[in-house]
Design a protein around this motif. Structure first.
Motif, mmCIF file in Angstrom:
data_model
loop_
_atom_site.group_PDB
_atom_site.id
_atom_site.type_symbol
_atom_site.label_atom_id
_atom_site.label_comp_id
_atom_site.label_asym_id
_atom_site.label_seq_id
_atom_site.Cartn_x
_atom_site.Cartn_y
_atom_site.Cartn_z
ATOM 1 N N ASN A 192 -2.083 -1.669 -7.375
ATOM 2 C CA ASN A 192 -2.508 -2.902 -7.373
ATOM 3 C C ASN A 192 -4.071 -2.713 -7.627
ATOM 4 O OD1 ASN A 192 -0.007 -4.357 -6.837
ATOM 5 N ND2 ASN A 192 -0.376 -3.195 -4.734
ATOM 6 N N VAL A 193 -4.716 -3.755 -8.097
ATOM 7 C CA VAL A 193 -6.377 -3.864 -7.984
ATOM 8 C C VAL A 193 -6.552 -5.069 -7.190
ATOM 9 C CG1 VAL A 193 -6.794 -2.579 -10.142
ATOM 10 C CG2 VAL A 193 -6.360 -4.941 -10.120
ATOM 11 N N ASN A 194 -7.571 -5.202 -6.354
ATOM 12 C CA ASN A 194 -8.277 -6.353 -5.735
ATOM 13 C C ASN A 194 -9.523 -6.711 -6.594
ATOM 14 O OD1 ASN A 194 -6.182 -6.299 -3.879
ATOM 15 N ND2 ASN A 194 -7.120 -4.459 -3.126
ATOM 16 N N VAL B 56 -9.075 -0.297 -5.865
ATOM 17 C CA VAL B 56 -7.804 0.115 -6.286
ATOM 18 C C VAL B 56 -7.017 0.913 -5.346
ATOM 19 C CG1 VAL B 56 -9.163 0.213 -8.724
ATOM 20 C CG2 VAL B 56 -8.760 2.250 -7.410
ATOM 21 N N SER B 57 -5.887 1.009 -5.637
ATOM 22 C CA SER B 57 -4.679 1.694 -4.932
ATOM 23 C C SER B 57 -4.253 2.760 -5.678
ATOM 24 C CB SER B 57 -3.541 0.828 -4.435
ATOM 25 O OG SER B 57 -2.932 0.510 -5.547
ATOM 26 N N TYR B 58 -3.608 3.972 -5.090
ATOM 27 C CA TYR B 58 -3.009 5.123 -5.773
ATOM 28 C C TYR B 58 -2.014 5.878 -5.081
ATOM 29 C CZ TYR B 58 -6.689 7.470 -3.286
ATOM 30 O OH TYR B 58 -7.482 8.070 -2.109
ATOM 31 N N ARG B 59 -1.180 6.340 -5.598
ATOM 32 C CA ARG B 59 -0.137 7.087 -4.890
ATOM 33 C C ARG B 59 -0.944 8.261 -4.051
ATOM 34 N NH1 ARG B 59 3.822 7.824 -9.579
ATOM 35 N NH2 ARG B 59 2.235 7.721 -10.941
ATOM 36 N N THR C 81 0.860 -1.098 -0.212
ATOM 37 C CA THR C 81 -0.129 -0.034 0.026
ATOM 38 C C THR C 81 0.712 1.200 0.080
ATOM 39 O OG1 THR C 81 -0.059 0.074 2.394
ATOM 40 C CG2 THR C 81 -1.910 -1.028 1.257
ATOM 41 N N ALA C 82 0.274 2.267 -0.778
ATOM 42 C CA ALA C 82 0.969 3.431 -0.646
ATOM 43 C C ALA C 82 1.242 4.441 0.808
ATOM 44 C CB ALA C 82 0.286 4.574 -1.396
ATOM 45 N N GLN C 83 0.133 3.686 1.740
ATOM 46 C CA GLN C 83 -0.015 4.175 3.067
ATOM 47 C C GLN C 83 1.268 3.417 3.794
ATOM 48 O OE1 GLN C 83 -3.476 4.697 5.776
ATOM 49 N NE2 GLN C 83 -3.073 2.743 6.260
ATOM 50 N N ARG C 84 2.059 4.216 4.646
ATOM 51 C CA ARG C 84 3.237 3.430 5.118
ATOM 52 C C ARG C 84 3.058 3.673 6.890
ATOM 53 N NH1 ARG C 84 5.032 0.666 1.114
ATOM 54 N NH2 ARG C 84 6.358 1.688 -0.047
#
Length: 500
Positions: free
Chosen positions: A97-99, A152-155, A74-77
């Motif tokens: 990524n996509v799930n 979906v994820s994103y920066r 994940t972009a979240q750290r």
């Protein structure tokens, strides 16, 4: 589709354009309501090294079968997020990524009866936090009701939205677009119909889908929009550049890709946190101008504000469901409720930016909330200023475009009002998931989840949620509570703020 059984379950394989992926059934494949999950499928190359501040690059093909059995990075750290939604962080570089959750992981022909409608979910978190790996975003309930679901994820933060002199702006937005292109190109392999895609999100995710609704470049990638508590940004290019230059100065580097690439990720996050610290001055700036690290009106990908785009007719062919909770940000004042009862309501509202001319009409229009004390009316005004006034304005500029409006009014058993995020587990019909009670209290009403979720499924499937469309004459508003009702002008309380 290929299925293999092991002692721990049944795997299922699907061919995407980049290569074959292996997911897993949750339960027996032939059992009613069962679905398969494909987790952490990369739609782009890892945004590191020379790609760190670049537009996303589609994932290169791979050989063999790629496991899609666990959530991707994940972009979240580190930080588990800024809301009460459980949104875990997953370490790693491949964060785009996509799930995919599907009841029928087999290739279908788009437009046929076998092809299922698709929900694409964009998570919230203020554009700097949040995670698609939340158990609340699992598509099991939507799968049960015949909807393929993709998260979906994103920066995030500066990497996704910060201004850099020689880098493409709105990198996080470009991530959304590439993820939607992945859905268009691949979802039929998972049983979904690329010609029936609804995008949805909450908070920053709600703002994301509204941003996409107003983007000319995105119109071919979706067919309906469901915006939950949408936090629109539309940062001006001047503000974005000022923030980027100031962060680079604080770091002691040039505001270029070369300069900022010398900083480790941890240092960027540290600088970002300092620059966005919401002290008294920062809080006032946020109220007036919104968050700084958000989609920017860059004159290119986003040529004009979302409101101006919708007023110009962009997205007018797309059905939209839009709404908010009654007291999104009343939690800000909840801990100080006893102290605030000694402060006059009019004084508090003026300190929060209430226009003088609107003060008396606003208190009259919200007399029921004002009767509950200064903290509650302050929280309602903050909610209106940040969410509900922009919602009404967007509905107005959409004019005759197909739009449905709702309010989520059910008061949480924990907080006593309908706070930010409380509606999400009702939308996903996951009241039996983890960490529900801290947000919703004990025994939240399943009947209400049935109603909220059913309307979402109906909208995704048919393009209408099941209550009358919003028109300027009738202003029909679905009010989700116990019981749920449909009223005229459900946002009448914000109208004193719309005159300016």
């Amino acid at each position: 589709m290929t299925q293999t059984s092991t002692g721990t379950g049944t795997f299922v394989e699907v061919d995407t354009r980049a290569g074959r992926v292996r997911g897993a059934w949750r339960g027996r494949p032939d059992a009613p309501g069962t679905s398969a999950a494909f987790l952490g499928i990369p739609f782009a190359e890892p945004p590191v090294g020379v790609l760190r501040f670049a537009a996303p690059v589609p994932k290169a093909p791979w050989e063999g079968v790629r496991d899609a059995l666990e959530y991707g990075a994940t972009a979240q750290r580190g930080d588990p997020g800024v809301t009460l939604i459980p949104e875990p962080s997953v370490p790693g570089d491949s964060t785009l990524n996509v799930n995919v959750f599907t009841p029928r992981p087999e290739r279908v022909e788009p437009g046929t009866d076998e092809a299922l409608p698709v929900l694409v979910w964009i998570h919230g978190g203020g554009y700097f936090a949040g995670s698609p790996a939340s158990p609340w975003y699992d598509g099991a309930a939507f799968n049960r009701d015949g909807v393929v679901t993709v998260s979906v994820s994103y920066r995030l933060g500066f990497d996704g939205f910060g201004w850099i002199s020689d880098a493409p702006q709105n990198r996080g937005v470009r991530d959304w677009l590439l993820a939607l292109e992945w859905v268009r190109d691949n979802i039929a392999a998972f049983g979904g119909d690329p010609d029936r895609v609804t995008i949805a999100g909450q908070s920053a995710g709600g703002g994301a889908v509204l941003t996409l609704l107003g983007m000319d470049a995105a119109q071919h990638l979706f067919h309906g929009v469901y915006a939950i508590s949408g936090a629109l940004a539309d940062v001006t290019p001047e503000r974005s550049e000022k923030f980027g230059r100031e962060l680079a100065v604080a770091a002691g580097v040039e505001p270029t890709r070369a300069g900022l690439s010398t900083l480790p990720e941890e240092r960027i996050l540290e600088l970002q946190k300092t620059a966005t610290d919401l002290g008294a001055e920062g809080f006032e700036d946020m109220l007036e101008n919104g968050l700084a690290l958000c989609p920017t009106v860059d004159g290119d990908l986003i040529p004009r504000s979302t409101s101006d785009s919708l007023a110009a007719g962009v997205g007018a062919d797309k059905p939209l469901v839009i709404g908010a909770t009654d007291d999104e940000f009343s939690m800000v004042f909840a801990d100080a409720e006893k102290k605030l009862r000694w402060i006059p309501k009019s004084f508090m509202l003026r300190k929060l930016g209430m226009p003088r001319a609107a003060l008396k009409p606003y208190l009259a229009a919200n007399a029921d909330v004002a009767a509950k004390g200064t903290a509650r009316i302050a929280g309602r005004f903050l909610t209106d200023r940040m969410f509900r006034t922009s919602l009404v304005r967007l509905v107005q500029v959409r004019d005759d475009a197909p739009t449905w409006v709702y309010r989520f009014s059910w008061p949480s058993g924990t907080f006593g009002f309908a706070e930010h995020c409380v509606d999400v587990p009702f939308f996903f019909d996951c009241l039996d998931s983890i960490a529900i009670e801290p947000l919703a209290g004990p025994n939240p009403p399943q009947q209400l989840a049935d109603e909220v979720h059913r309307a979402a499924v109906t909208f995704i499937t048919t393009g209408e949620p099941g209550w009358p469309r919003y028109t300027d004459a009738a202003r029909a508003t679905r009010v989700y509570d116990t019981p749920t009702t449909t009223v005229t002008d459900g946002y009448a309380g914000v109208r004193p703020l719309l005159a300016g």
